[in-house]
Scaffold this motif. Structure first.
Motif, short mmCIF file in Angstrom:
data_model
loop_
_atom_site.label_atom_id
_atom_site.label_comp_id
_atom_site.label_asym_id
_atom_site.label_seq_id
_atom_site.Cartn_x
_atom_site.Cartn_y
_atom_site.Cartn_z
N PHE A 1 0.83 -1.20 0.00
CA PHE A 1 0.00 0.00 0.00
C PHE A 1 0.87 1.26 0.00
N VAL A 2 1.92 1.23 0.81
CA VAL A 2 2.83 2.39 0.85
C VAL A 2 3.47 2.60 -0.52
N LEU A 3 3.96 1.49 -1.11
CA LEU A 3 4.65 1.61 -2.40
C LEU A 3 3.73 2.20 -3.46
N LEU A 4 2.47 1.72 -3.46
CA LEU A 4 1.54 2.22 -4.48
C LEU A 4 1.12 3.65 -4.17
N TYR A 5 1.12 3.99 -2.88
CA TYR A 5 0.72 5.34 -2.48
C TYR A 5 1.76 6.37 -2.91
N VAL A 6 3.05 6.01 -2.75
CA VAL A 6 4.09 6.99 -3.08
C VAL A 6 4.39 7.03 -4.58
N LEU A 7 3.81 6.12 -5.33
CA LEU A 7 4.01 6.10 -6.78
C LEU A 7 3.62 7.46 -7.37
N ILE B 1 -0.70 -3.73 -13.68
CA ILE B 1 0.55 -3.00 -13.42
C ILE B 1 0.80 -2.01 -14.54
N GLN B 2 0.56 -2.45 -15.77
CA GLN B 2 0.80 -1.54 -16.90
C GLN B 2 -0.11 -0.32 -16.84
N ARG B 3 -1.32 -0.50 -16.28
CA ARG B 3 -2.27 0.61 -16.28
C ARG B 3 -2.42 1.26 -14.90
N VAL B 4 -1.53 0.86 -13.97
CA VAL B 4 -1.57 1.38 -12.60
C VAL B 4 -3.00 1.31 -12.02
N ASP B 5 -3.61 0.13 -12.15
CA ASP B 5 -4.94 -0.08 -11.57
C ASP B 5 -4.72 -0.62 -10.15
N ILE B 6 -4.56 0.33 -9.21
CA ILE B 6 -4.07 -0.01 -7.87
C ILE B 6 -4.91 -1.07 -7.15
N PRO B 7 -6.25 -0.98 -7.14
CA PRO B 7 -6.99 -2.01 -6.40
C PRO B 7 -6.70 -3.43 -6.91
N ILE B 8 -6.52 -3.59 -8.21
CA ILE B 8 -6.23 -4.94 -8.74
C ILE B 8 -4.83 -5.37 -8.31
N ILE B 9 -3.86 -4.46 -8.39
CA ILE B 9 -2.49 -4.81 -8.00
C ILE B 9 -2.49 -5.25 -6.53
N MET B 10 -3.17 -4.47 -5.68
CA MET B 10 -3.27 -4.82 -4.25
C MET B 10 -3.90 -6.20 -4.10
N GLY B 11 -5.02 -6.40 -4.78
CA GLY B 11 -5.79 -7.64 -4.64
C GLY B 11 -4.97 -8.86 -5.04
N VAL B 12 -4.31 -8.78 -6.21
CA VAL B 12 -3.55 -9.94 -6.67
C VAL B 12 -2.36 -10.16 -5.74
N THR B 13 -1.73 -9.07 -5.27
CA THR B 13 -0.61 -9.22 -4.35
C THR B 13 -1.06 -9.95 -3.08
N MET B 14 -2.21 -9.56 -2.56
CA MET B 14 -2.68 -10.19 -1.32
C MET B 14 -3.01 -11.66 -1.54
N VAL B 15 -3.65 -11.96 -2.66
CA VAL B 15 -3.98 -13.37 -2.95
C VAL B 15 -2.69 -14.19 -3.11
N SER B 16 -1.71 -13.64 -3.83
CA SER B 16 -0.46 -14.37 -4.02
C SER B 16 0.27 -14.54 -2.70
N ALA B 17 0.29 -13.48 -1.91
CA ALA B 17 0.99 -13.56 -0.62
C ALA B 17 0.34 -14.63 0.24
N THR B 18 -0.99 -14.67 0.23
CA THR B 18 -1.70 -15.69 1.01
C THR B 18 -1.31 -17.07 0.52
N ALA B 19 -1.25 -17.24 -0.80
CA ALA B 19 -0.89 -18.55 -1.35
C ALA B 19 0.52 -18.94 -0.92
N ILE B 20 1.44 -17.99 -0.93
CA ILE B 20 2.83 -18.29 -0.57
C ILE B 20 2.93 -18.66 0.91
N VAL B 21 2.26 -17.87 1.74
CA VAL B 21 2.30 -18.13 3.17
C VAL B 21 1.70 -19.50 3.48
N LEU B 22 0.55 -19.79 2.86
CA LEU B 22 -0.09 -21.08 3.11
C LEU B 22 0.75 -22.22 2.54
N GLY B 23 1.39 -21.99 1.39
CA GLY B 23 2.23 -23.01 0.79
C GLY B 23 3.38 -23.37 1.70
#
Lengths: 539, 306
Positions: free
Chosen positions: B24-30, B266-288
């Motif tokens: 969130f911070v990274l996308l905010y300071v973009l 990412i190409q279109r800086v659609d922040i809610p999607i970037i956040m969402g996919v990051t969270m889903v991937s992070a969850t998958a990695i943590v659970l994995g």
């Protein structure tokens, strides 16, 4: 250079009942069949009040109609859902008579109430329409956009088939505005039903209706059997497959699986395709309403000095830059592209002359050159073009540092006025409608020069602005005096050299062997890549 | 065990919170203003301000972050700026395709990697072994973008065995799954080889051989099950590695998964999607990773969870 002029016949200030559609349907056209179009990116939305990218623009055009429309393959206006219209003497009142019996995809008949609703909807702030500003000349616009009114006071329903639109000031471009997707007529009940998801469940009056949308995979449009224009569309269905890399789309086209690659021919394959006669025969080339330019920020030293801006204009080798993109463009001399009405024929602009450029720098007291920055979008071929610009300027002693960033970041820097120079590639201006005014206001006029505006040169000349306003208060958009005035406006802009106009991109649409229809339909100025309503398949 | 699980889950939640904050911070300071992107180039200042207010982007950073996280906890991932759709809808529509591709990728890397690893171990020190290890090195190093296009060109365009990209049938899955699995197969073949070589040196193998068992029986019944154990636990970690790989592979093959969604966003800086996919991937990695840690003691009793 060809010069497209709007038909003058249709601009007569009188009722025009039953007037020629200006287009003869193709006698060889075959009805039936379906085609496949591919895209790399998902389709963002099909809501005509929201959609504003070149991908969904033509898709929305096939699903919806506005009161005005264009003759297929041209920039010539013709009536759409309006059968005829009258313009008052002073050019501020437009009375549209609607076609009777036009049905929305949900079966209901369209009326004047729908016109009023649609214009209210696109201008109200809740809709968040990026096109709201186009309607600023309608009386009551300021009140609705400030949230003080729920409806545009200038739009009146006279009877179910008549709607009167009053403007707060004459606006020569108003008929073009009524042909924009943003002015599409939508049925209230369908918008209410789906709310903010209307863009995924579009209901219009257009030649096609949405049949299937599988997110991330495909959209299927089916022919609207009740379409109000006789005989079209020819195709039974359009399938848009998304998520396809352009290079993969080209391979599939060669295998006969794809009819039109929506993202065009990938740059890396361009020469290969054009060098193969069999493939080149299936490529249609045409002009487009596009100019690629370098903005020179007049608020940043030393670009605030006219001789410096002139020197930069003279130092850029435009021909070489067009070679970088495989010659898919023609060198530009002025802001307007050649196919735009108002283009100044015979004007040669600044010619490439290093010695003259050095002399200009010396005139500004900068014979030793200076250091500046060039912002550029980081996708190919833009960084390569930036390097060419860098080399060209090096030759006159100007050191350019290249800032290669994502699109949104370049737009932000440009809007904030922080960028001395910007190469517009990837964000370049493509006209919203074929009228010369569209290249001025937002990108060269004072209105766009404020914080966040798209006038990245921050160029603002009040005399030129006054001329532009005068040109736009004429009633007839294609009046020769008006086009003359616009031509003069851009010449005055060039005297100040806030831009380096670099090139006008050409369009290359590739199609499968079985696609039929006039070539102009494949480089239609308002429907990119093709005009879906009029093309057909031959087998 | 229950205590361990509870502690790990708590740690996982903390990690995810941290990931959400940093992203969130990274996308905010973009230096890109999402409102300008939504409003487009013809918007008036009034429109821009209206949109900013409606999206809550005029609020201070912490307020925005708090709103996002409290929405997230309730399953609300926000709306895409440009696609004008719930992010959860977009991800849900695409997640099955990504999971299918990952399953295919894991199957591929295991089948190819383990088989080659066993063969190399059996022929260790001989030219076949050396050849296989060089191949595995190439497989590990080859960029997926290139491998994908190469496979596509040879097997889909030239030979016509598989469809040219797309999604829908088992035939569509083969090339993307192989592309995704090739890198992992390189790792697995090397790990399997060393694990197998290690096992083949053990006393019980010598005993088995002394008993007069056939070579095949020793390999399949005695060596393989023991050699494979440490490798199984790796699969959980693979899920994390694959999250990066699917972005490339899905784009090349037009595979409608969340990797492709992320790349477009990412190409279109659609922040809610970037956040969402990051969270889903992070969850998958943590659970994995959690899964890998939980499975290890089950297959190797020498390891205890504490």
């Amino acid at each position: 250079m060809k010069k497209l002029l709007l038909s003058t016949a249709m601009l007569a200030v009188s009722a025009l009942p039953g007037f020629a559609q200006g287009y003869t349907p193709d006698p060889n056209a075959k009805t039936g069949g379906a085609i496949t179009i591919t895209y790399k990116d998902d389709v963002a939305t099909l809501d005509p009040a929201i959609g504003y990218d070149w991908q969904n623009w033509s898709m929305i055009k096939s699903l919806f109609d506005g009161l005005m429309d264009y003759v297929p393959g041209t920039t010539e206006l013709r009536p759409g859902l309006a059968e005829s219209y009258e313009i008052s003497e002073d050019g501020t009142v437009f009375t549209f008579t609607l076609r009777a019996g036009v049905k929305f995809h949900n079966g209901r008949e369209m009326t004047a109430e729908d016109v009023k609703y649609s214009l209210d909807r696109v201008t109200t702030p809740e809709t968040q329409s990026p096109g709201a500003g186009f309607f600023a000349s309608i009386a009551g616009f300021d009140a609705i956009s400030a949230g003080e009114a729920d409806t545009l006071s200038g739009v009146e329903v006279i009877d179910p088939l008549t709607v009167k639109i009053s403007l707060s000031r004459p606006d020569a471009t108003f008929l073009h505005v009524m042909a924009l997707n943003f002015a599409s007529i939508v049925p209230k009940e369908a918008v209410d039903e789906h709310g903010t998801d209307f863009g995924k469940h579009p209901v219009g009056t257009g030649a096609f209706k949405l049949d299937e949308w599988t997110i991330g995979q495909r959209l299927v449009f089916a022919k609207n059997e009740d379409f109000w224009r006789e005989g079209v569309p020819y195709l039974d269905a359009l399938t848009f497959e998304v998520g396809q890399e352009p290079i993969v789309a080209l391979l599939r086209l060669q295998q006969g699986e794809v009819d039109v690659p929506g993202d065009g021919i990938p740059p890396a394959k361009f020469q290969e395709v054009m060098g193969d006669p069999a493939q080149a025969a299936r490529v249609v080339e045409g002009g487009q309403l596009h100019t690629g330019y370098i903005t020179l920020n007049v608020g940043i030293e030393p670009l605030d000095q006219l001789p410096v801006r002139e020197a930069i204009n003279m130092a850029i080798n435009k021909t070489r830059i067009t070679q970088i993109i495989n010659g898919r463009a023609v060198p530009a001399t002025q802001p307007l592209p050649p196919s735009m009405p108002g283009y100044t024929e015979g004007y040669e602009g600044f010619s490439f002359d290093i010695e003259a450029a050095k002399a200009k720098l010396a005139e500004a007291g900068l014979a030793d050159g200076f250091t500046t920055e060039l912002y550029v979008m980081n996708t190919d071929p833009n960084p390569r073009i930036a390097q060419a610009i860098q080399q060209d300027l090096k030759a006159i002693g100007v050191d350019v540092e290249i800032r290669s960033l994502a699109q949104a970041n370049v737009i932000e820097a440009g809007g904030a006025g922080a960028a001395p120079m910007i190469w517009s590639g990837g964000m370049a201006w493509i006209a919203d409608f074929p009228d010369p005014s569209n290249f001025y206001g937002p990108i060269l006029g004072c209105a766009g020069a404020g914080e966040g505006g798209w006038n990245w040169s921050k160029f603002c000349d009040e005399n030129i602005d006054a001329m532009a306003i005068e040109a736009d208060s004429m009633t007839d958009p294609s009046a020769p005096e008006r086009l003359e005035m616009w031509s003069e406006t851009y010449m005055k802009v060039m005297e100040q050299a806030p831009w380096v106009p670099v090139f006008n991109e050409q369009r290359y649409t590739m199609k499968s062997e079985r696609m039929g229809g006039d070539d102009a339909l494949y480089v239609d100025p308002v429907s990119i890549p093709v005009n879906y309503d009029y093309v057909y398949v031959t087998e | 065990m229950a205590g361990y699980l509870f502690r790990r889950l708590f740690q996982s939640a903390l990690i995810l919170l941290g990931v959400s904050f940093i992203t969130f911070v990274l996308l905010y300071v973009l230096p890109a203003d999402p409102v300008r992107q939504i409003a487009g180039r013809s918007a008036t200042a009034q429109t821009v301000e209206n949109i900013r207010q409606q999206l809550g982007l005029d609020q201070p950073f912490l307020v925005q972050y708090w709103r996002y996280v409290s929405g997230l906890v309730q399953g609300d991932m926000g709306r895409s700026y440009l696609q004008k759709t719930e992010v959860s809808t977009l991800i849900a529509a695409r997640l099955p395709a990504s999971l299918l591709l990952m399953a295919g990728g894991i199957a591929c890397e295991l089948v190819i990697g383990l088989t080659l690893g066993v063969i190399a171990a059996v022929f260790r020190g001989r030219p076949l072994d050396q050849g296989l290890m060089v191949t595995s090195f190439v497989a590990v190093s080859a960029p997926q973008f290139v491998v994908g296009l190469l496979l596509l060109y040879v097997f889909a365009v030239q030979l016509g065995w598989f469809p040219i990209g797309g999604y829908g049938t088992a035939a569509h899955l083969v090339l993307p799954a192989v592309t995704l699995g090739i890198m992992g197969s390189g790792w697995y073949s090397r790990m399997m080889r060393s694990s197998m070589v290690e096992v083949l040196r053990q006393d019980y193998i010598r005993t088995a051989r002394a008993k007069g068992l056939t070579r095949a029986r020793i390999l399949l019944h005695h060596a393989l099950p023991n050699a494979i154990l440490p490798i199984i636990a790796m699969i959980g970690i693979d899920i994390g590695i694959f999250m990066g790989g699917i972005v490339v592979v899905e784009s090349v093959f037009g595979w409608p998964g969340i990797g492709q969604l992320a790349w477009q966003a990412i190409q279109r800086v659609d922040i809610p999607i970037i956040m969402g996919v990051t969270m889903v991937s992070a969850t998958a990695i943590v659970l994995g990773n959690l899964l890998a840690d939980l499975v290890t003691p089950m297959i190797d009793p020498r390891i205890k969870l504490r």
